[in-house]
Design a protein around this motif. Structure first.
Motif, PDB file in Angstrom:
ATOM      1  N   CYS A 399       0.830  -1.202   0.000  1.00  0.00           N
ATOM      2  CA  CYS A 399       0.000   0.000   0.000  1.00  0.00           C
ATOM      3  C   CYS A 399       0.871   1.261   0.000  1.00  0.00           C
ATOM      4  O   CYS A 399       0.622   2.194  -0.766  1.00  0.00           O
ATOM      5  CB  CYS A 399      -0.917  -0.018   1.220  1.00  0.00           C
ATOM      6  SG  CYS A 399      -2.018   1.398   1.349  1.00  0.00           S
ATOM      7  N   VAL A 400       1.908   1.274   0.843  1.00  0.00           N
ATOM      8  CA  VAL A 400       2.820   2.419   0.908  1.00  0.00           C
ATOM      9  C   VAL A 400       3.534   2.606  -0.428  1.00  0.00           C
ATOM     10  O   VAL A 400       3.677   3.736  -0.924  1.00  0.00           O
ATOM     11  CB  VAL A 400       3.834   2.237   2.051  1.00  0.00           C
ATOM     12  CG1 VAL A 400       4.949   3.281   1.963  1.00  0.00           C
ATOM     13  CG2 VAL A 400       3.135   2.341   3.401  1.00  0.00           C
ATOM     14  N   ALA A 401       3.977   1.496  -1.030  1.00  0.00           N
ATOM     15  CA  ALA A 401       4.653   1.592  -2.331  1.00  0.00           C
ATOM     16  C   ALA A 401       3.713   2.161  -3.396  1.00  0.00           C
ATOM     17  O   ALA A 401       4.125   2.971  -4.239  1.00  0.00           O
ATOM     18  CB  ALA A 401       5.158   0.206  -2.745  1.00  0.00           C
ATOM     19  N   ALA A 402       2.446   1.752  -3.356  1.00  0.00           N
ATOM     20  CA  ALA A 402       1.471   2.261  -4.327  1.00  0.00           C
ATOM     21  C   ALA A 402       1.201   3.752  -4.119  1.00  0.00           C
ATOM     22  O   ALA A 402       1.071   4.510  -5.087  1.00  0.00           O
ATOM     23  CB  ALA A 402       0.171   1.466  -4.211  1.00  0.00           C
ATOM     24  N   SER A 404       3.321   5.820  -2.925  1.00  0.00           N
ATOM     25  CA  SER A 404       4.530   6.489  -3.420  1.00  0.00           C
ATOM     26  C   SER A 404       4.449   6.676  -4.929  1.00  0.00           C
ATOM     27  O   SER A 404       4.956   7.665  -5.472  1.00  0.00           O
ATOM     28  CB  SER A 404       5.775   5.671  -3.052  1.00  0.00           C
ATOM     29  OG  SER A 404       5.932   5.604  -1.654  1.00  0.00           O
ATOM     30  N   GLN A 405       3.787   5.726  -5.615  1.00  0.00           N
ATOM     31  CA  GLN A 405       3.586   5.864  -7.058  1.00  0.00           C
ATOM     32  C   GLN A 405       2.724   7.093  -7.348  1.00  0.00           C
ATOM     33  O   GLN A 405       2.986   7.830  -8.309  1.00  0.00           O
ATOM     34  CB  GLN A 405       2.901   4.614  -7.618  1.00  0.00           C
ATOM     35  CG  GLN A 405       2.541   4.728  -9.103  1.00  0.00           C
ATOM     36  CD  GLN A 405       1.887   3.464  -9.644  1.00  0.00           C
ATOM     37  OE1 GLN A 405       2.280   2.360  -9.274  1.00  0.00           O
ATOM     38  NE2 GLN A 405       0.896   3.641 -10.517  1.00  0.00           N
ATOM     39  N   PHE A 406       1.708   7.318  -6.512  1.00  0.00           N
ATOM     40  CA  PHE A 406       0.883   8.510  -6.687  1.00  0.00           C
ATOM     41  C   PHE A 406       1.739   9.777  -6.576  1.00  0.00           C
ATOM     42  O   PHE A 406       1.624  10.691  -7.391  1.00  0.00           O
ATOM     43  CB  PHE A 406      -0.229   8.538  -5.643  1.00  0.00           C
ATOM     44  CG  PHE A 406      -0.974   9.842  -5.592  1.00  0.00           C
ATOM     45  CD1 PHE A 406      -1.977  10.111  -6.508  1.00  0.00           C
ATOM     46  CD2 PHE A 406      -0.653  10.816  -4.649  1.00  0.00           C
ATOM     47  CE1 PHE A 406      -2.660  11.324  -6.491  1.00  0.00           C
ATOM     48  CE2 PHE A 406      -1.324  12.022  -4.621  1.00  0.00           C
ATOM     49  CZ  PHE A 406      -2.327  12.280  -5.537  1.00  0.00           C
ATOM     50  N   GLN A 407       2.597   9.818  -5.535  1.00  0.00           N
ATOM     51  CA  GLN A 407       3.445  10.999  -5.342  1.00  0.00           C
ATOM     52  C   GLN A 407       4.387  11.208  -6.531  1.00  0.00           C
ATOM     53  O   GLN A 407       4.634  12.346  -6.963  1.00  0.00           O
ATOM     54  CB  GLN A 407       4.275  10.836  -4.049  1.00  0.00           C
ATOM     55  CG  GLN A 407       3.455  10.578  -2.798  1.00  0.00           C
ATOM     56  CD  GLN A 407       2.689  11.792  -2.337  1.00  0.00           C
ATOM     57  OE1 GLN A 407       2.868  12.881  -2.874  1.00  0.00           O
ATOM     58  NE2 GLN A 407       1.804  11.615  -1.365  1.00  0.00           N
ATOM     59  N   LEU A 414      -1.410  12.025 -14.304  1.00  0.00           N
ATOM     60  CA  LEU A 414      -2.409  11.884 -13.240  1.00  0.00           C
ATOM     61  C   LEU A 414      -3.137  10.545 -13.311  1.00  0.00           C
ATOM     62  O   LEU A 414      -3.532   9.992 -12.271  1.00  0.00           O
ATOM     63  CB  LEU A 414      -3.408  13.042 -13.323  1.00  0.00           C
ATOM     64  CG  LEU A 414      -4.245  13.298 -12.056  1.00  0.00           C
ATOM     65  CD1 LEU A 414      -3.349  13.461 -10.840  1.00  0.00           C
ATOM     66  CD2 LEU A 414      -5.133  14.523 -12.262  1.00  0.00           C
ATOM     67  N   ALA A 415      -3.313   9.998 -14.518  1.00  0.00           N
ATOM     68  CA  ALA A 415      -3.976   8.694 -14.650  1.00  0.00           C
ATOM     69  C   ALA A 415      -3.139   7.597 -13.990  1.00  0.00           C
ATOM     70  O   ALA A 415      -3.669   6.707 -13.311  1.00  0.00           O
ATOM     71  CB  ALA A 415      -4.215   8.371 -16.120  1.00  0.00           C
ATOM     72  N   LEU A 416      -1.821   7.659 -14.189  1.00  0.00           N
ATOM     73  CA  LEU A 416      -0.932   6.685 -13.563  1.00  0.00           C
ATOM     74  C   LEU A 416      -0.877   6.895 -12.051  1.00  0.00           C
ATOM     75  O   LEU A 416      -0.802   5.930 -11.279  1.00  0.00           O
ATOM     76  CB  LEU A 416       0.472   6.811 -14.169  1.00  0.00           C
ATOM     77  CG  LEU A 416       1.428   5.622 -13.986  1.00  0.00           C
ATOM     78  CD1 LEU A 416       0.796   4.336 -14.470  1.00  0.00           C
ATOM     79  CD2 LEU A 416       2.724   5.895 -14.745  1.00  0.00           C
ATOM     80  N   ALA A 417      -0.942   8.151 -11.631  1.00  0.00           N
ATOM     81  CA  ALA A 417      -0.980   8.444 -10.197  1.00  0.00           C
ATOM     82  C   ALA A 417      -2.251   7.877  -9.568  1.00  0.00           C
ATOM     83  O   ALA A 417      -2.223   7.302  -8.472  1.00  0.00           O
ATOM     84  CB  ALA A 417      -0.904   9.945  -9.975  1.00  0.00           C
ATOM     85  N   ALA A 418      -3.381   8.006 -10.272  1.00  0.00           N
ATOM     86  CA  ALA A 418      -4.643   7.459  -9.766  1.00  0.00           C
ATOM     87  C   ALA A 418      -4.585   5.945  -9.648  1.00  0.00           C
ATOM     88  O   ALA A 418      -5.160   5.356  -8.719  1.00  0.00           O
ATOM     89  CB  ALA A 418      -5.789   7.873 -10.693  1.00  0.00           C
ATOM     90  N   GLU A 419      -3.876   5.325 -10.580  1.00  0.00           N
ATOM     91  CA  GLU A 419      -3.721   3.864 -10.510  1.00  0.00           C
ATOM     92  C   GLU A 419      -2.978   3.461  -9.240  1.00  0.00           C
ATOM     93  O   GLU A 419      -3.258   2.420  -8.638  1.00  0.00           O
ATOM     94  CB  GLU A 419      -2.980   3.357 -11.749  1.00  0.00           C
ATOM     95  CG  GLU A 419      -2.789   1.847 -11.802  1.00  0.00           C
ATOM     96  CD  GLU A 419      -4.097   1.089 -11.856  1.00  0.00           C
ATOM     97  OE1 GLU A 419      -4.093  -0.117 -11.519  1.00  0.00           O
ATOM     98  OE2 GLU A 419      -5.131   1.683 -12.229  1.00  0.00           O
ATOM     99  N   GLY A 420      -2.031   4.288  -8.791  1.00  0.00           N
ATOM    100  CA  GLY A 420      -1.334   4.018  -7.537  1.00  0.00           C
ATOM    101  C   GLY A 420      -2.291   4.016  -6.351  1.00  0.00           C
ATOM    102  O   GLY A 420      -2.209   3.155  -5.471  1.00  0.00           O
TER     103      GLY A 420
END
Length: 452
Positions: A399-402, A404-407, A414-420
Motif C-alpha cells: 500500500c505504501v509503495a502504491a 509512493s507511485q501517486f506521489q 495523473l492517470a498513472l498516479a490514480a492507478e497508484g
C-alpha cells in the motif's frame, strides 16, 4: 462441536437450511423461542431411541454467528453420547459434518466478520497466555479492522476526487483545490501507515512468542537455567563440558507473555565435528534471537570489577541480559560487592546474580526477564492495536509503495498516479477481505477447529 472427549458439556452446532429440520426431528416438533435455552429429550430420528437430555437453542437467520439458521445441542460430554448424537444428525436429510473452520468461513461470507476479526478469533482459540488472549480479543472485537476500513474509506474519497478531476476538469465542473485536497489526504494516510508499520513487530512477536536464547561458555549453567525456568528437566545437566550439542527448545509463560526458550551448545573452540556444528547453530540462533540470556559462571569472573566489566562486554549481544550463575559459590560479601559495582558500570545491560542450585536471586531475575519480554511485546491493551500477521505487513508495505507511485506521477501523469491510489486501496481491502480475498481464505481458515 466442542468439548469432544470426557467433559461435562459438549456443544454440537448445526448451521444451514436443514437446521430447523434437525431440531424438529431430534428434539420435538415445535421450535423453541429464538435464543432461549430449553431442556429437551434428544432422540434418534430413525429409531426414536432417546440419546440424551440436554439444552437446545434455536437461532433463526440472520441473527446467528454464521448468519444462517442455526441450532445448538448442549449435551453431556461423554464420547458415547457425542458419537450417538453426531450419527443421528448424519441421518437427517441435508446435513453433513462441518469442515475445519467452516462455521467461521460462513460468518465471513455473510459479512458477520471481516478477515482481521476472523484472524483475531483464531488467535483467541489458540491463545496460551494472558497477553495473547488480550491481544486476540481486541482484534476480534474489530479495532484493527476499523483502522483499515477507515483508511480504505479515505482512499476511496481521494480516488473519487482524482478521477473526477481527470474526467471533468476541462469542463470546469470541478471546484478549485480538489486535487490539492486529495494530495494532502494521500500524504497524511501514507504517513499514518508508515507509522503503523514502525511497531518493531511487537504484535507479531506477542502472537508467535518471544525468542529467548540462553547462550554462554560451556559449564556456565545454561541447561540448569532452562530447567529452572520451565520447571522440569527439559535438558540434560552434567559436570562434563559440552553436554548440550543441539538446540533444546521449550515454550514457557513469563508473566503472561509467550516465550520460546532455547538452550544452546557452549561457545568454545573444539576439534569435535559434532560440537562444532552445535556451536555454529548456537551462534546462528543468537543472531535470530529477540533476547539473549548470556550466562556466565560468576566464579570465573576476574576479581577486579573493571576487568570483570571488560570481560562481560566482550560477550555482549544485542538485547541481552547478563546472568551471573553459581553465585552460591561466592562469599556473601563478594556477591554484594560484585552486584553493586557492576550495576554502576556504564554500557552493561541488567546484571542478575543467580544460583540455579539454590534458586537464590531467581525472583529478581524473573522480574527483570518479565520486564524485558513485556518491552519486546508491548502492552496489548495500550494505544492503537498493532500488526499481528505477516500478511498484514506485506499488504501495508504494498500500500505504501502504491501511494509512493501517486506521489511520483502526480504532476506528470495523473492517470498513472490514480492507478497508484487504486492499487493501495486493493492492498488495504485484501487485509480485511473486502477485495481479492479468495486466494487467502484457505490459509486463514485451515487452522480452525471443527465446529468453529
Amino acid at each position: 462441536w466442542a468439548g469432544y472427549g470426557r467433559c461435562g458439556v459438549a456443544v454440537v452446532r448445526v448451521s444451514g437450511p436443514a437446521s430447523a429440520t434437525a431440531l424438529r426431528s431430534m428434539a420435538g416438533h415445535r421450535l423453541p423461542p429464538p435464543r432461549t435455552a430449553l431442556l429437551r429429550s434428544i432422540t434418534d430420528p430413525l429409531s426414536g431411541e432417546m440419546l440424551d437430555r440436554g439444552l437446545v437453542l434455536w437461532f433463526p437467520a440472520p441473527h446467528s454467528f454464521t448468519g444462517e439458521d442455526s441450532v445448538e445441542f448442549h449435551i453431556h460430554g461423554g464420547p458415547a453420547v457425542i458419537t450417538a448424537v453426531l450419527q443421528a444428525l448424519g441421518s437427517v436429510p441435508g446435513t453433513r459434518p462441518a469442515e475445519a473452520g467452516e462455521f467461521t468461513r460462513r460468518a465471513f461470507q455473510a459479512g458477520k466478520l471481516d478477515l482481521t476479526e476472523v484472524e483475531g478469533l483464531g488467535d483467541l482459540i489458540h491463545a496460551e497466555t494472558e497477553a495473547q488472549r488480550r491481544q486476540a480479543l481486541r482484534q476480534m472485537s474489530g479495532e484493527l479492522g476499523h483502522i483499515y476500513r477507515d483508511w480504505s474509506h479515505k482512499l476511496k474519497r481521494c480516488l473519487a476526487h482524482i478521477e473526477a478531476f481527470i474526467d471533468f476538469s476541462e469542463d470546469e465542473l470541478i471546484e478549485d483545490g480538489v486535487l490539492d485536497q486529495a494530495d494532502r489526504s494521500v500524504c497524511d494516510l501514507q504517513s499514518q501507515i508508515e507509522q503503523h508499520l514502525r511497531d518493531e513487530r511487537r504484535g507479531e512477536r506477542l502472537r508467535s512468542g518471544v525468542h529467548v536464547v540462553i547462550a554462554g561458555a560451556t559449564n556456565a549453567g545454561k541447561s540448569s537455567l532452562l530447567n529452572t525456568l520451565c520447571q522440569r528437566p527439559a535438558a540434560i545437566v552434567s559436570p562434563i563440558a559440552g553436554t548440550t550439542r543441539d538446540i533444546v527448545e521449550t515454550a514457557v509463560d513469563i508473566g503472561g507473555f509467550p516465550v520460546l526458550l532455547s538452550d544452546t551448545a557452549g561457545l568454545r573452540e573444539s576439534a569435535d565435528l559434532v560440537e562444532q556444528e552445535g556451536v555454529r547453530r548456537a551462534r546462528e540462533r543468537v543472531q535470530q534471537a529477540d533476547l539473549t540470556l548470556l550466562v556466565v559462571d560468576s566464579t570465573c569472573l576476574p576479581s577486579d570489577v573493571q576487568r570483570a566489566a571488560g570481560f562481560l562486554s566482550e560477550h555482549l549481544r544485542n538485547m541481552c541480559l547478563l546472568v551471573l550463575n553459581k553465585s552460591d559459590l561466592l562469599p556473601e560479601t563478594q556477591r554484594q560487592k560484585l552486584k553493586m559495582e557492576l550495576r554502576g558500570v556504564s554500557g552493561l545491560p541488567a546484571v542478575c546474580l543467580l544460583s540455579c542450585q539454590t534458586n537464590e536471586g531467581l525472583k529478581d531475575f524473573l522480574t527483570v526477564l518479565q520486564s524485558s519480554v513485556k518491552t519486546l511485546c508491548g502492552d496489548p491493551l495500550a494505544g492503537a492495536p498493532t500488526l499481528t500477521q505477516a500478511r498484514h505487513r506485506a499488504h501495508l508495505q504494498q500500500c505504501v509503495a502504491a501511494l509512493s507511485q501517486f506521489q511520483r506521477y502526480r504532476d506528470s501523469d495523473l492517470a498513472l498516479a490514480a492507478e497508484g491510489v487504486r492499487l493501495a486501496l486493493t492492498s488495504l481491502g485484501r487485509i480485511t477481505g473486502r477485495v481479492g480475498a479468495e486466494e487467502i481464505l484457505d490459509i486463514i481458515f485451515k487452522d480452525f477447529c471443527i465446529g468453529k
